[in-house]
Design a protein around this motif. Structure first.
Motif, PDB file in Angstrom:
ATOM      1  N   TYR B 105     -11.781  -1.971   7.555  1.00  0.00           N
ATOM      2  CA  TYR B 105     -11.513  -1.142   6.376  1.00  0.00           C
ATOM      3  C   TYR B 105     -12.224   0.185   6.535  1.00  0.00           C
ATOM      4  O   TYR B 105     -13.345   0.239   7.044  1.00  0.00           O
ATOM      5  N   TYR B 121      -5.882   0.814  -0.528  1.00  0.00           N
ATOM      6  CA  TYR B 121      -5.878   1.095   0.914  1.00  0.00           C
ATOM      7  C   TYR B 121      -4.528   0.719   1.508  1.00  0.00           C
ATOM      8  O   TYR B 121      -3.991  -0.349   1.226  1.00  0.00           O
ATOM      9  N   PRO B 123      -2.234  -0.545   4.485  1.00  0.00           N
ATOM     10  CA  PRO B 123      -2.394  -1.302   5.728  1.00  0.00           C
ATOM     11  C   PRO B 123      -1.598  -0.693   6.882  1.00  0.00           C
ATOM     12  O   PRO B 123      -0.429  -0.341   6.725  1.00  0.00           O
ATOM     13  N   THR B 177      -6.482  -3.544  -1.506  1.00  0.00           N
ATOM     14  CA  THR B 177      -5.498  -3.301  -0.439  1.00  0.00           C
ATOM     15  C   THR B 177      -4.085  -3.364  -1.010  1.00  0.00           C
ATOM     16  O   THR B 177      -3.762  -4.224  -1.824  1.00  0.00           O
ATOM     17  N   TYR B 265      -7.135  -0.706   7.366  1.00  0.00           N
ATOM     18  CA  TYR B 265      -6.832  -0.325   5.986  1.00  0.00           C
ATOM     19  C   TYR B 265      -7.390   1.066   5.750  1.00  0.00           C
ATOM     20  O   TYR B 265      -8.598   1.285   5.853  1.00  0.00           O
TER      21      TYR B 265
END
Lengths: 570, 273
Positions: B105, B121, B123, B177, B265
């Motif tokens: 991350y 975030y 991916p 995420t 991420y």
């Protein structure tokens, strides 16, 4: 332009998906970076560069060896006959090519077939010089278990191995001493022909020994059809058994699969040989012993009928020029076996024992000690006899000179250990054997021939241990010659008539073979020594042998030059 | 690879693998291996099997690597480490094995970490491929690709962009995420398709040449063996075998192997560029 087929390897995908699901087994950023860097370092950047040179330590390939490696991979596409003359390092070339293919990931499964006496040497060289994890084949299961196997042809072609080897495709096959494949009707040839191989290297210093057909057979193993089929080849290129036609074209075809470097052209940094005969005057007691033994041998020789006792006599005659101890041992064995009881020792032997007892000093040993003390550098001393070796060890030890023994009977580890001590600490090595494998003594450049073998091959082997590629100094050769003995004659023959010491005689073995058609040279020499009545007679006969040798050599050179023309492609 | 780069790599490897540096001099490095590194670098699988089965205390080795062979330590066993030495090859292999799969991350940077607003975030799947061009010769390239699992956007040299950020193993606070809109498998398929297109655009003269050589060889084989009717069974199978060898040796192809794959991420920005 057509794109070749593309294959994506997806074995990783389920593993990756599994990690996502279980949320475990993740690397961190640093490891992730290291993996990418490692992949970049191991990736092969170009089709036609040599990568192996940067990955080798401890050997410095010579220019012609690097050239061979490049040509085999880039022009010959990994199928080639490496036909350098003896001593130019065909093993190194094969090692470089193998290493390069391994680094490039083009080769994984490798078989190296060599004469059984060379299996260990090849394995060691690949391990030590090239860091290639080769193993010597010993058990049947090893064919599958190891990727890089060194084995003897005789083993591989026999059941049960044969089947295993033939069922396995090999990325690279290397055959050393490949002139054994010159006849296509032999098991050897058929075996190699049947093997499944991607790349293939055939190593031989003598690709054509006699007939044109031999070359055709060799090439057909590598690339059947390179010289057409048999009838085509005969029609296009063969004028007679040993005679080629359309030579330019044939030469060109051959040059696509064969590389030959010659000593003359390779500009090898081979140093000089400086030969010195050291005459040694015997003491009266030693002279008496020599005479006694010689007379004894002469008497018996005329009546000896079996080969075994003749050989013993030959040994005895040679030994008396080497040391008292050697003579004693042989006499002892001769009569211990033959007669069993002490009482039955014949009077003439008893006489010899008396003579032996009278000898208390050895002029030769003294000369050796003096010479070695004056050299102040590493010395290798060769003798043919164990008893002499031991005597010399004692004599040197008593003078505080550090010497190590070396014998054929030592196992590999002991041989290595002795060589290491010699290189690092001892001044002298006393060796009873020169042939055999893996004795490379380039760090030493003084050789003493304490006694002289009658067989020129053995002499050449002795010198070859020291005077070879990698020797940086001129090599000093000291030949011990006891005055007034057979030894003097032998050295005269080898030195003056055969010119054995000054330079390498290429293919000495072949020349000797042609010389020894009827009887061996040693037997011949013995006959001369035994039957001649005067020194002059001996010299005359030896001169004749010398002349015959020179003739054979001349003939051999001429014939070779003819064949050479075909092989010489640069 | 020179000795300086090699030492640098080795030190970073040891650190990443939890090995302790006991002594470091200009010419050598003495290290206490971690269990993991011992398993990868020292060939003793039976020892480790035994230790683990019997529940014994593990005793990983200490190794001393010499980088300057002229000046080894005098008081202990040490081994010369160089590009091409077996140990260093093991080290390279181990590094590749251990760094293959990653999930990271982005660490919030600058002011954003003090912001109270939570952020999503995006991916990305990052893939490094080893692309090998193979015939009787071979060359490779290592290439990096990234695909946005929400939009399907593909970027080449994706690794360069990853280097602009700091990374952490755990999802930072106040971050969440966004869920991907395609499966990993689909994403990999997209990248493979992309790479295939890329390869199709390339000049494949090498493959043409290899093909030419292959055909020449096959012609030779034809000339060597007698024609169909006159052939014995033996000759027939010898001919087939030889033809197979030629194809094995020459036929041009491209092999694509994975170096590493990772889920990354990222805060934002990237997908808008």
């Amino acid at each position: 332009m057509n794109t070749p087929p593309i294959r994506f390897h997806r074995e990783w995908l389920p593993i990756f998906q599994d990690r996502v699901e279980t949320d475990s087994g993740w690397a961190n950023w640093d490891r992730f970076q290291l993996a990418i860097e490692a992949a970049k370092v191991t990736a092969v950047p170009e089709f036609d560069t040599l990568l192996c040179l940067d990955q080798l330590q401890g050997i410095e390939p010579l220019p012609h060896q690097i050239d061979v490696t490049k040509r085999v991979i880039q022009e010959m596409r990994g199928r080639a006959i490496l036909a350098d003359e003896v001593g130019l390092g065909k093993t190194i070339e094969a090692g470089l090519i193998l290493k390069e293919y391994l680094i490039r990931g083009l080769v994984q499964k490798v078989l190296i077939l060599v004469p059984s006496s060379l299996v260990l040497q090849w394995t060691r060289e690949l391990n030590q010089k090239f860091q290639i994890p080769a193993v010597a084949q010993k058990k049947a299961w090893m064919w599958d278990k190891y990727d890089i196997v060194v084995a003897s042809m005789d083993t591989a072609k026999r059941d049960p191995h044969r089947e295993v080897v033939l069922s396995q495709p090999y990325d690279l096959l290397i055959v050393d001493e490949a002139h054994k494949l010159k006849n296509r009707r032999t098991k050897n040839w058929q075996f190699i022909s049947e093997m499944q191989k991607k790349y293939c290297l055939l190593l031989t210093a003598t690709p054509v020994q006699n007939e044109m057909e031999e070359l055709y057979n060799l090439v057909s193993l590598l690339k059947p059809g390179q010289l057409g089929n048999e009838s085509r080849f005969n029609k296009d290129y063969v004028a007679g058994k040993r005679l080629a036609k359309n030579e330019d074209q044939l030469r060109q075809e051959i040059s696509r699969v064969l590389i030959r470097n010659r000593r003359k052209e390779s500009n090898l940094p081979l140093t000089e040989r400086i030969v010195q005969t050291i005459p040694i005057e015997l003491t009266p007691e030693e002279k008496a012993l020599y005479k006694g033994v010689s007379n004894f041998v002469r008497d018996r020789y005329s009546s000896a009928n079996d080969l075994k006792s003749m050989l013993s006599l030959l040994v005895l005659q040679k030994e008396v020029c080497s040391s008292r101890d050697a003579v004693f041992l042989t006499l002892f064995k001769l009569f211990q076996k033959g007669n069993g009881e002490e009482a039955s020792i014949p009077p003439e032997v008893n006489h010899l024992i008396q003579l032996l007892r009278a000898v208390t000093t050895s002029s030769k040993v003294e000369a050796a000690v003096d010479l070695i003390s004056s050299i102040d550098d590493k010395v290798i001393l060769f003798t043919e006899y164990r008893a002499t070796q031991e005597m010399l060890m004692r004599a040197l030890a008593s003078k505080g000179i550090h010497a190590v023994p070396f014998r054929g009977g030592f196992n590999r580890n002991k041989k290595d250990y002795m060589m290491e001590i010699f290189q690092k600490r001892a001044q002298v090595m006393i060796a009873t054997e020169a042939g055999g494998e893996g004795i490379n003594l380039q760090f030493c450049h003084h050789i003493i021939n304490y006694d002289m073998p009658w067989n020129p091959m053995r002499v050449e082997q002795r010198i070859g241990r020291v005077h070879r590629l990698g020797q940086k100094n001129d090599v000093h050769i000291y030949n011990f010659a006891t005055i007034g003995t057979i030894e003097e004659h032998i050295i005269w023959l080898l030195h003056e008539k055969i010119a054995l010491f000054e330079s390498v005689i290429g293919e000495l073995e072949t020349i000797l073979e042609s010389l020894e058609k009827d009887t061996s040279l040693e037997k011949n020499l013995m006959d001369i020594m035994m039957k001649s009545k005067t020194d002059e007679e001996i010299r005359n006969q030896l001169s004749q042998i010398g002349a015959r040798f020179q003739n054979a050599k001349e003939e051999h050179l001429q014939e070779r030059a003819k064949k050479e023309e075909l092989l010489w492609t640069k | 690879m020179d000795q300086i780069a090699l030492r640098n790599f080795t030190e970073r490897y040891l650190e990443a693998n939890g090995c302790r540096i006991m002594e470091s001099t200009p010419s050598y490095l003495h290290t206490q291996l971690s269990i993991e590194a011992d398993k990868d670098l020292v060939n003793r699988p039976y020892y480790w099997m035994y230790v683990e089965k019997m529940n014994l205390p593990a005793n990983p080795l200490q190794l001393c690597f010499v980088f300057d062979p002229e000046n080894p330590p005098e008081d202990r066993r040490a081994e010369y480490l160089f590009y091409g030495s077996p140990r260093f090859r093991q080290l390279l292999r181990s590094a590749q094995k251990q760094g293959k799969f990653v999930r990271l991350y982005q660490e919030p940077s600058g002011w954003s970490q003090f912001s109270s607003q939570s952020k999503g975030y995006t991916p990305w799947l990052s893939v490094h491929y080893l692309v090998s061009y193979v015939c009787d010769q071979k060359k490779d390239r290592v290439s990096s690709y990234g695909i946005n699992l929400q939009t399907g956007q593909i970027k080449t040299d994706f690794a360069d962009e990853l280097h602009c950020f700091k990374w952490t193993l755990k999802l930072p606070e106040k971050r969440y995420t966004l869920s991907p809109r395609m499966t990993i498998q689909e994403a990999v398929g997209e990248i493979e398709y992309f790479l295939t297109e890329e390869l199709t655009e390339e000049d494949h003269e090498w493959a043409e040449d290899a093909h030419k050589r292959l055909n020449e060889e096959l012609e030779q084989v034809n000339a060597y063996f007698p024609d169909g009717a006159k052939q014995t069974d033996e000759q027939k199978s010898a001919k087939t075998a030889r033809q197979r060898e030629c194809i094995w040796q020459y036929h041009p192809r491209i092999e694509v192997d994975l170096v590493s794959a990772g889920l990354f991420y990222l805060e934002n920005g990237l997908q808008n560029q």
